[in-house]
Scaffold this active site. Structure first.
Site, PDB file in Angstrom:
ATOM      1  N   LYS A 106      39.460  75.352  11.343  1.00  0.00           N
ATOM      2  CA  LYS A 106      40.265  76.198  12.222  1.00  0.00           C
ATOM      3  C   LYS A 106      41.736  75.841  12.033  1.00  0.00           C
ATOM      4  CE  LYS A 106      40.439  77.549  17.145  1.00  0.00           C
ATOM      5  NZ  LYS A 106      39.835  77.315  18.484  1.00  0.00           N
ATOM      6  N   SER A 124      38.042  81.448  20.737  1.00  0.00           N
ATOM      7  CA  SER A 124      39.139  81.613  19.811  1.00  0.00           C
ATOM      8  C   SER A 124      38.819  81.182  18.374  1.00  0.00           C
ATOM      9  CB  SER A 124      40.341  80.794  20.310  1.00  0.00           C
ATOM     10  OG  SER A 124      40.019  79.413  20.336  1.00  0.00           O
ATOM     11  N   SER A 178      35.396  78.273  23.264  1.00  0.00           N
ATOM     12  CA  SER A 178      35.822  78.803  21.965  1.00  0.00           C
ATOM     13  C   SER A 178      35.020  78.365  20.742  1.00  0.00           C
ATOM     14  CB  SER A 178      37.290  78.470  21.718  1.00  0.00           C
ATOM     15  OG  SER A 178      38.103  79.377  22.399  1.00  0.00           O
TER      16      SER A 178
END
Ligand code: GLN
Length: 489
Positions: free
Chosen positions: A76, A151, A175
């Site tokens: 990420k 996210s 997330s």
């Protein structure tokens, strides 16, 4: 090769059946071919990845092999990686090349894993759909007109479409788990403090926790083994003896491997708020667990209904403080034209942050301001304590808590983007876990209308290995987690 477990990939690499350069090349080709329609990656740098793969092959040739040596992993874009663009999904960091590694990245590097690329995410991890990214939304590989969740949506889409064998994510209010649910993956948020937050760009520091996104619980265990561990550079990192999170996976199992396990079913997870189709799949999973020998007990989490409200005071409060550092002075975006210093701050922040980030900063500074602090921030902290107490009480009656991960399957791109409250409610089942600091995992439990649904298992503090075992037993008798989206051959 792209369907093999991480352990099997490791074996293929160790036996030189395939080299890390070949394996990394397979994934880089898939990314080149398929990422344009998914937008799962913000940055790929084939030269750099292949150089790491060559170094891994040297290590493998010398026999210096660890579990992840030579395996490409997507990260990420919230994790700082030395010499890599690290944007956190924001225009504010669109020019930021990190001079150092986050501890998580450093640990993967030490184990000889290959950094395959940096994945798309909601701006500063604020969102549940990956639509707030400055780099545009990510599509769900199961239906390109739908969100992958957020996210950590870029990481989830990448693993689901087999653009990476596994990925990292972060979970402040859901997330990791929610995108795992929406993309048919296994994703775990460990106990707060188990994985270092050093070099992980802060959103809400008391809630943020990194974790793995993978195709199975067993893969998650291997990733967690690499990611977890004490770090003196993070003051909230827990100094505990090292542990093998995969240790319970190999234990011998009879036909009722979970005999004696007490699964708590909180009524708050089974009331209205969850779509009927998701609930049906969760019920079927409960039946499966009974077959495996587990018993179910009703438990209560009476303060759980307040979790979203408390979260949207505490998380923005912490975010407003954490994001104060982005002022256009030291690093990150600076407005090209301004009158004086104050104007430079204002314009840089006005232009560098997107709408959702600004909304959170406004809420955060408001609830922390003199006169409102007691009414909002302090109240929210009290609710947080009540929620943690609820879980403590529940864990006196059960070993693990089960429920849905997300109230619905993947929604359409744009469907909730204009209504923040609807978006915030995507996390009704995940947020309480962060407020309490507990570990939880989401695993695939079936499909509704061709879209995957997730089952959430919540454990008591430090019960990651047990949770992974409970998830793994289910995955030994079901094959939901092996299903793969069509159209990404
Ligand atoms: N969706 C939640 C939010 O927008 C949680 C995000 C997260 O876990 N990073 O804050």
């Amino acid at each position: 090769m792209i369907e093999l477990s991480l352990a099997d990939i490791g074996r293929a690499l160790a036996s030189r059946e395939i080299s890390s350069v070949e394996l990394t090349g397979i994934y880089l080709d898939r990314i080149a071919r398929l990422n344009p329609q998914l937008n799962a990656f913000i940055t790929v740098d084939p030269e750099r990845s292949l150089a790491q793969a060559r170094a891994a092959d040297d290590r493998l040739a010398r026999g210096e092999t660890r579990a992840l040596t030579g395996i490409p992993i997507a990260h990420k874009d919230i994790f700082c990686a030395r010499d890599w663009l690290t944007t956190c999904g924001s225009k504010m960091l669109s020019n930021f090349v990190s001079p150092y590694d986050a501890t998580v990245i450093g640990r993967f590097r030490q184990d000889g894993a290959v950094l395959l690329g940096k994945t798309n995410m909601d701006e500063f991890a604020m969102g549940s759909s990956t639509e707030t990214s400055f780099y545009g939304p990510t599509a769900n590989p199961w239906a390109l007109d739908r969100v992958p969740g957020g996210s950590s949506g870029g990481s989830a889409a990448a693993v689901a479409a087999r653009l990476a064998p596994a990925a990292t994510g972060t979970d402040t209010g859901g997330s990791i788990r929610q995108p795992a649910a929406l993309c048919n993956l296994s994703g775990m948020k460990p106990t707060y403090g188990v994985i270092s937050r050093y070099g992980m760009i802060a959103f809400a520091s008391s809630l943020d926790q990194a974790g793995p996104l993978a195709r199975s619980a067993a893969d998650c265990a291997l990733l967690l083994n690499c990611m977890a561990g004490f770090d003196e550079r993070d003051s909230t990192s827990l100094d505990r003896p090292g542990e093998d999170f995969a240790r319970e996976l190999t234990a011998a199992a009879g036909s009722r491997p979970l005999a004696g396990l007490r699964i708590g079913l909180p009524q708050q997870f089974f009331g209205e708020g969850c779509s009927a189709e998701v609930m049906q799949l969760v019920d079927a999973a409960i039946a499966e667990y009974r077959q495996l020998g587990a018993e179910t007990v009703p438990v209560g989490l009476p303060s759980m209904d307040l979790s979203v409200a408390a979260y949207y005071v505490i998380a923005p409060a912490e975010a407003s403080s954490n994001l104060a550092r982005f002022d256009g002075v030291r690093y990150g975006y600076r407005a090209p034209a301004y009158a004086d210093l104050t104007d430079m701050y204002c314009k840089s922040r006005a232009q560098g942050f997107g709408a959702e980030v600004k909304r959170r900063i406004l809420i955060g500074t408001y609830v922390l301001s003199h006169g409102y602090y007691d009414a909002y921030y302090l109240q929210a902290q009290r609710i947080r304590r009540l929620i943690a107490n609820d879980f403590a009480e529940a864990f006196r009656q059960c070993d693990v808590i089960l429920g849905p991960t997300s109230p619905s399957t993947a929604f359409r791109l744009g469907e909730k983007a204009a209504d923040p409250v609807q978006m915030y409610l995507s996390d009704i089942y995940t947020i309480a876990v962060n407020l309490a600091g507990l570990p939880a995992i989401s695993i695939p439990c079936g499909f509704a209308g061709g879209l995957p649904a997730g089952l959430q298992l919540i454990g008591n503090y430090f019960r990651e290995a047990r949770l992974l075992n409970i998830a793994h037993r289910y995955q030994q008798v079901t094959d939901w987690h092996r299903q793969r989206p069509a159209g990404h051959a």
